[in-house]
Design a protein around this motif. Structure first.
Motif, PDB file in Angstrom:
ATOM      1  N   MET A   1       0.860  -1.296   0.018  1.00 35.82           N
ATOM      2  CA  MET A   1       0.014  -0.071  -0.010  1.00 35.82           C
ATOM      3  C   MET A   1       0.969   1.154  -0.003  1.00 35.82           C
ATOM      4  N   ASN A   2       0.358   2.343  -0.479  1.00 36.03           N
ATOM      5  CA  ASN A   2       1.129   3.700  -0.422  1.00 36.03           C
ATOM      6  C   ASN A   2       0.185   4.580   0.040  1.00 36.03           C
ATOM      7  N   ALA A   3       1.133   5.602   0.317  1.00 35.21           N
ATOM      8  CA  ALA A   3       0.597   6.964   0.829  1.00 35.21           C
ATOM      9  C   ALA A   3       1.161   8.211   0.326  1.00 35.21           C
ATOM     10  N   VAL A   4       0.461   9.299  -0.027  1.00 37.55           N
ATOM     11  CA  VAL A   4       0.907  10.556  -0.713  1.00 37.55           C
ATOM     12  C   VAL A   4       1.215  11.317   0.671  1.00 37.55           C
ATOM     13  N   LEU A   5       2.599  12.010   0.346  1.00 39.10           N
ATOM     14  CA  LEU A   5       2.932  13.036   1.455  1.00 39.10           C
ATOM     15  C   LEU A   5       3.234  14.046   0.922  1.00 39.10           C
ATOM     16  N   SER A   6       2.732  15.227   1.413  1.00 37.40           N
ATOM     17  CA  SER A   6       3.070  16.704   0.665  1.00 37.40           C
ATOM     18  C   SER A   6       3.736  17.345   1.747  1.00 37.40           C
ATOM     19  N   VAL A   7       4.504  18.453   1.398  1.00 39.58           N
ATOM     20  CA  VAL A   7       5.169  19.334   2.102  1.00 39.58           C
ATOM     21  C   VAL A   7       5.289  20.696   1.467  1.00 39.58           C
ATOM     22  N   VAL A   8       4.871  21.764   2.527  1.00 38.77           N
ATOM     23  CA  VAL A   8       4.976  23.095   1.837  1.00 38.77           C
ATOM     24  C   VAL A   8       5.500  24.057   2.985  1.00 38.77           C
ATOM     25  N   GLY A   9       6.410  25.044   2.662  1.00 37.34           N
ATOM     26  CA  GLY A   9       6.863  25.864   3.401  1.00 37.34           C
ATOM     27  C   GLY A   9       7.862  26.722   2.750  1.00 37.34           C
ATOM     28  N   LYS A  10       8.514  27.715   3.550  1.00 30.20           N
ATOM     29  CA  LYS A  10       9.511  28.259   3.348  1.00 30.20           C
ATOM     30  C   LYS A  10      10.675  27.390   3.041  1.00 30.20           C
ATOM     31  N   ASP A  11      11.428  27.841   1.948  1.00 37.52           N
ATOM     32  CA  ASP A  11      12.721  26.907   1.528  1.00 37.52           C
ATOM     33  C   ASP A  11      13.790  26.794   2.578  1.00 37.52           C
ATOM     34  N   THR A  12      14.376  25.908   3.060  1.00 31.98           N
ATOM     35  CA  THR A  12      15.596  25.904   3.825  1.00 31.98           C
ATOM     36  C   THR A  12      16.094  24.699   3.453  1.00 31.98           C
ATOM     37  N   ILE A  13      17.501  24.780   3.663  1.00 34.39           N
ATOM     38  CA  ILE A  13      18.471  23.403   3.613  1.00 34.39           C
ATOM     39  C   ILE A  13      17.800  22.275   4.355  1.00 34.39           C
ATOM     40  N   GLY A  14      17.871  21.174   3.616  1.00 38.46           N
ATOM     41  CA  GLY A  14      17.684  19.772   4.464  1.00 38.46           C
ATOM     42  C   GLY A  14      16.132  19.401   4.548  1.00 38.46           C
ATOM     43  N   ILE A  15      15.209  20.319   3.621  1.00 42.87           N
ATOM     44  CA  ILE A  15      13.753  19.565   4.047  1.00 42.87           C
ATOM     45  C   ILE A  15      13.670  18.121   3.184  1.00 42.87           C
ATOM     46  N   LEU A  16      14.196  18.082   2.128  1.00 41.18           N
ATOM     47  CA  LEU A  16      13.933  16.728   1.489  1.00 41.18           C
ATOM     48  C   LEU A  16      14.619  15.534   2.412  1.00 41.18           C
ATOM     49  N   ALA A  17      15.766  16.039   2.863  1.00 44.99           N
ATOM     50  CA  ALA A  17      16.511  15.086   3.817  1.00 44.99           C
ATOM     51  C   ALA A  17      15.982  14.655   5.049  1.00 44.99           C
ATOM     52  N   SER A  18      15.241  15.653   5.690  1.00 52.46           N
ATOM     53  CA  SER A  18      14.826  15.487   7.014  1.00 52.46           C
ATOM     54  C   SER A  18      13.380  14.707   6.873  1.00 52.46           C
ATOM     55  N   VAL A  19      12.836  14.808   6.130  1.00 55.43           N
ATOM     56  CA  VAL A  19      11.395  14.014   5.754  1.00 55.43           C
ATOM     57  C   VAL A  19      11.826  12.580   5.306  1.00 55.43           C
ATOM     58  N   SER A  20      12.813  12.400   4.476  1.00 59.83           N
ATOM     59  CA  SER A  20      13.242  11.226   4.157  1.00 59.83           C
ATOM     60  C   SER A  20      13.901  10.280   5.264  1.00 59.83           C
ATOM     61  N   VAL A  21      14.627  10.949   6.282  1.00 59.19           N
ATOM     62  CA  VAL A  21      15.009  10.317   7.158  1.00 59.19           C
ATOM     63  C   VAL A  21      13.981   9.740   8.072  1.00 59.19           C
ATOM     64  N   LYS A  22      12.865  10.799   8.383  1.00 52.16           N
ATOM     65  CA  LYS A  22      11.927  10.420   9.281  1.00 52.16           C
ATOM     66  C   LYS A  22      11.081   9.305   8.893  1.00 52.16           C
ATOM     67  N   CYS A  23      11.094   9.351   7.249  1.00 53.61           N
ATOM     68  CA  CYS A  23      10.362   7.981   7.057  1.00 53.61           C
ATOM     69  C   CYS A  23      10.948   6.686   6.911  1.00 53.61           C
ATOM     70  N   SER A  24      12.194   6.709   6.655  1.00 53.24           N
ATOM     71  CA  SER A  24      13.224   5.543   6.889  1.00 53.24           C
ATOM     72  C   SER A  24      13.097   5.173   8.197  1.00 53.24           C
ATOM     73  N   GLU A  25      13.094   5.885   9.378  1.00 56.76           N
ATOM     74  CA  GLU A  25      12.781   5.600  10.796  1.00 56.76           C
ATOM     75  C   GLU A  25      11.826   4.619  10.981  1.00 56.76           C
ATOM     76  N   TYR A  26      10.698   4.720  10.166  1.00 57.12           N
ATOM     77  CA  TYR A  26       9.593   3.898  10.544  1.00 57.12           C
ATOM     78  C   TYR A  26       9.451   2.808   9.240  1.00 57.12           C
ATOM     79  N   LYS A  27      10.427   2.650   8.421  1.00 59.07           N
ATOM     80  CA  LYS A  27      10.392   1.636   7.477  1.00 59.07           C
ATOM     81  C   LYS A  27       9.405   2.117   6.172  1.00 59.07           C
ATOM     82  N   ALA A  28       8.896   3.304   6.125  1.00 61.79           N
ATOM     83  CA  ALA A  28       8.274   3.664   4.954  1.00 61.79           C
ATOM     84  C   ALA A  28       9.411   4.069   3.852  1.00 61.79           C
ATOM     85  N   ASN A  29       8.989   3.551   2.617  1.00 60.18           N
ATOM     86  CA  ASN A  29      10.021   3.441   1.362  1.00 60.18           C
ATOM     87  C   ASN A  29       9.526   4.510   0.467  1.00 60.18           C
ATOM     88  N   VAL A  30      10.242   5.575   0.153  1.00 62.77           N
ATOM     89  CA  VAL A  30       9.944   6.509  -0.692  1.00 62.77           C
ATOM     90  C   VAL A  30      10.296   5.861  -2.307  1.00 62.77           C
TER      91      VAL A  30
END
Length: 89
Positions: A1-30
């Motif tokens: 099964m899949n889920a759709v994740l959206s992120v919106v906000g002011k651009d800063t360094i590391g957004i993609l990284a922090s979201v990906s790391v959080k997903c990987s912590e719980y074994k959610a595969n991007v």
């Protein structure tokens, strides 16, 4: 099964990284990601496979929402079935 994740906000360094790391912590595969920056605003959509989640889906949503608050972002996670029903004509 899949889920759709959206992120919106002011651009800063590391957004993609922090979201990906959080997903990987719980074994959610991007499985797919698209991102863009419009002026100083960051927008990203991810499709994540949740078959091997190590926590309940609702708890996963809460963890990503909490990450968004910490980073000053709006992070929304929706099960693929709900997403598809919302966009069905």
């Amino acid at each position: 099964m899949n889920a759709v994740l959206s992120v919106v906000g002011k651009d800063t360094i590391g957004i993609l990284a922090s979201v990906s790391v959080k997903c990987s912590e719980y074994k959610a595969n991007v499985t797919d990601v698209s991102q863009t920056i419009i002026n100083e605003y960051f927008a990203m959509f991810m499709v994540i496979n949740i078959d091997k989640l190590t926590i309940e889906f609702n708890d996963f949503i809460d963890e990503l929402t909490k990450l968004g608050v910490e980073k000053g972002l709006k992070i929304h996670v929706m099960h693929e079935d709900i997403f598809n029903l919302m966009h069905k004509i």
